[in-house]
Scaffold this motif. Structure first.
Motif, short mmCIF file in Angstrom:
data_model
loop_
_atom_site.label_atom_id
_atom_site.label_comp_id
_atom_site.label_asym_id
_atom_site.label_seq_id
_atom_site.Cartn_x
_atom_site.Cartn_y
_atom_site.Cartn_z
N LEU A 206 10.98 0.77 -6.53
CA LEU A 206 9.56 0.63 -6.06
C LEU A 206 8.82 -0.51 -6.87
O LEU A 206 7.82 -1.11 -6.32
CB LEU A 206 8.74 2.00 -6.06
CG LEU A 206 9.33 3.09 -5.20
CD1 LEU A 206 8.31 4.14 -5.33
CD2 LEU A 206 9.21 2.55 -3.77
N GLU A 207 8.90 -0.63 -8.12
CA GLU A 207 8.33 -1.59 -8.92
C GLU A 207 8.90 -3.10 -8.36
O GLU A 207 8.11 -4.04 -8.46
CB GLU A 207 8.60 -1.52 -10.31
CG GLU A 207 7.75 -2.34 -11.21
CD GLU A 207 8.41 -3.98 -11.39
OE1 GLU A 207 7.53 -4.79 -11.54
OE2 GLU A 207 9.71 -3.81 -11.39
N ARG A 208 10.15 -3.14 -8.12
CA ARG A 208 10.73 -4.52 -7.89
C ARG A 208 10.19 -4.57 -6.24
O ARG A 208 9.90 -5.76 -6.04
CB ARG A 208 12.27 -4.34 -7.56
CG ARG A 208 13.02 -4.10 -9.00
CD ARG A 208 13.04 -5.19 -9.71
NE ARG A 208 13.29 -6.37 -9.06
CZ ARG A 208 14.77 -6.66 -9.30
NH1 ARG A 208 15.72 -5.67 -9.77
NH2 ARG A 208 15.62 -7.65 -8.64
N ALA A 209 10.14 -3.74 -5.50
CA ALA A 209 9.26 -3.60 -4.02
C ALA A 209 8.18 -4.31 -4.29
O ALA A 209 7.81 -5.37 -3.59
CB ALA A 209 9.62 -2.51 -3.26
N ILE A 210 7.19 -3.77 -4.99
CA ILE A 210 5.54 -4.20 -4.90
C ILE A 210 5.37 -5.43 -5.84
O ILE A 210 4.72 -6.27 -5.21
CB ILE A 210 4.71 -2.91 -5.66
CG1 ILE A 210 3.42 -3.35 -5.35
CG2 ILE A 210 5.05 -3.04 -7.41
CD1 ILE A 210 2.43 -2.18 -5.73
N GLU B 249 1.02 -1.11 0.02
CA GLU B 249 0.16 0.05 -0.15
C GLU B 249 0.73 1.24 0.20
O GLU B 249 0.37 2.22 -0.62
CB GLU B 249 -1.10 -0.02 1.35
CG GLU B 249 -2.15 -1.02 0.92
CD GLU B 249 -2.88 -0.85 -0.01
OE1 GLU B 249 -3.33 0.46 -0.41
OE2 GLU B 249 -3.34 -1.81 -0.93
N ALA B 250 2.06 1.00 0.65
CA ALA B 250 2.91 2.30 0.64
C ALA B 250 3.37 2.51 -0.50
O ALA B 250 3.76 3.85 -0.98
CB ALA B 250 3.89 2.14 1.88
N VAL B 251 3.91 1.60 -1.29
CA VAL B 251 4.46 1.75 -2.73
C VAL B 251 3.28 2.30 -3.60
O VAL B 251 3.76 3.20 -4.63
CB VAL B 251 4.91 0.38 -3.16
CG1 VAL B 251 5.22 0.41 -4.61
CG2 VAL B 251 6.30 -0.06 -2.51
N LYS B 252 2.30 1.72 -3.41
CA LYS B 252 1.22 2.40 -4.34
C LYS B 252 0.81 3.93 -4.28
O LYS B 252 0.67 4.69 -5.03
CB LYS B 252 -0.23 1.55 -4.12
CG LYS B 252 -0.11 0.22 -4.56
CD LYS B 252 -1.30 -0.66 -4.14
CE LYS B 252 -2.68 -0.33 -4.28
NZ LYS B 252 -3.66 -1.10 -3.81
#
Length: 274
Positions: free
Chosen positions: A232-236, A85-88
């Motif tokens: 961030l894409e890698r994270a999500i 949710e944080a990444v979004k």
């Protein structure tokens, strides 16, 4: 008693009553066989009762363990969901500069840094031989797969840890201020959520302020950096896959617990039968 039967046999032989002796001998053999069968039946019954008591103890132990595993897994799932949710929300601030607020960005960054690894209680019943005591084939199958299922989830959990340690955190160190992110996390109580025992009161060391960095970090520099968006894409992506695996494992735990409760009910019912 043996002398009594021997005396009868000798009297029949001395009186030349061979046919009666033969019938008597056969009857005596039958009595011995019946006695042996009864003794074996009693012994088998005792062994069966002992195994059922042992099975019940194992079922209770497993139910306690999987209750604990479910609680821990739910906590790890919550960490992943918070990160996703944080990444979004960070993506929203990247895409819409008018929404950017430093305090919000600092808090969201704090939510992206943690990683969670599921570390459950694993009872290897197969190697100990105790698995044979469980009569439910469905339960035995799920328990035999449990260790490999856990390993699969842990491997996916460690995927984000590797990216975080080798790429994400070094990037934040270079382009932002981790001290500020940490201080915001301390003030919001975020760090306490990742304790082994959430809500533990012995957290004075985590409450100690480290202060905000005197180096002013520009959130626009960070949010506008193309590499930050890629990280961030890698994270999500990594955490979404790990979350999916964790939710599958959660379903397995619920299936196992339902079967454990069913088997315990069956054993309890049999133990109360007259």
């Amino acid at each position: 008693m043996i002398k009594f039967f021997r005396h009868i046999r000798q009297r029949m032989l001395s009186e030349n009553k061979f046919s009666k002796y033969l019938l008597y001998a056969i009857g005596e053999i039958l009595l011995v066989v019946i006695g042996i069968l009864i003794a074996l039946q009693i012994n088998n019954w005792k062994e069966e009762q002992a195994e059922r008591r042992e099975e019940t103890a194992i079922l209770h132990q497993l139910h306690t363990e999987f209750t604990s595993n479910l609680k821990q897994l739910d906590e790890k799932i919550e960490v992943k969901m918070d990160l996703i949710e944080a990444v979004k929300k960070l993506f929203q601030q990247i895409d819409h500069p008018s929404l950017r607020q430093k305090d919000s960005v600092d808090r969201l960054l704090g939510l992206t840094i943690p990683y969670s690894t599921f570390d459950p209680i694993v009872s290897d019943l197969a190697s100990s031989g105790s698995l044979r005591l469980i009569r439910s084939d469905s339960l035995k199958l799920l328990l035999s797969l449990w260790t490999s299922d856990v390993i699969s989830v842990q491997e996916d959990d460690l995927g984000w840890k590797k990216i975080r340690n080798e790429l994400y955190t070094p990037f934040l160190i270079e382009h932002y201020q981790l001290r500020t992110i940490r201080q915001v996390a301390i003030e919001s109580g975020l760090i306490k959520n990742y304790l082994i025992e959430a809500g533990n009161q012995q957290t004075e060391v985590l409450d100690e302020s480290i202060g905000l960095s005197r180096h002013k970090a520009d959130i626009n520099v960070l949010l506008d950096h193309p590499n930050f968006e890629d990280l961030l894409e890698r994270a999500i992506s990594t955490n979404r896959f790990a979350l999916s695996q964790s939710l599958i494992l959660r379903k397995r735990i619920l299936e196992i617990m339902a079967l454990l409760e069913w088997e315990l009910q069956i054993n309890q019912h049999k133990n109360h039968q007259p």
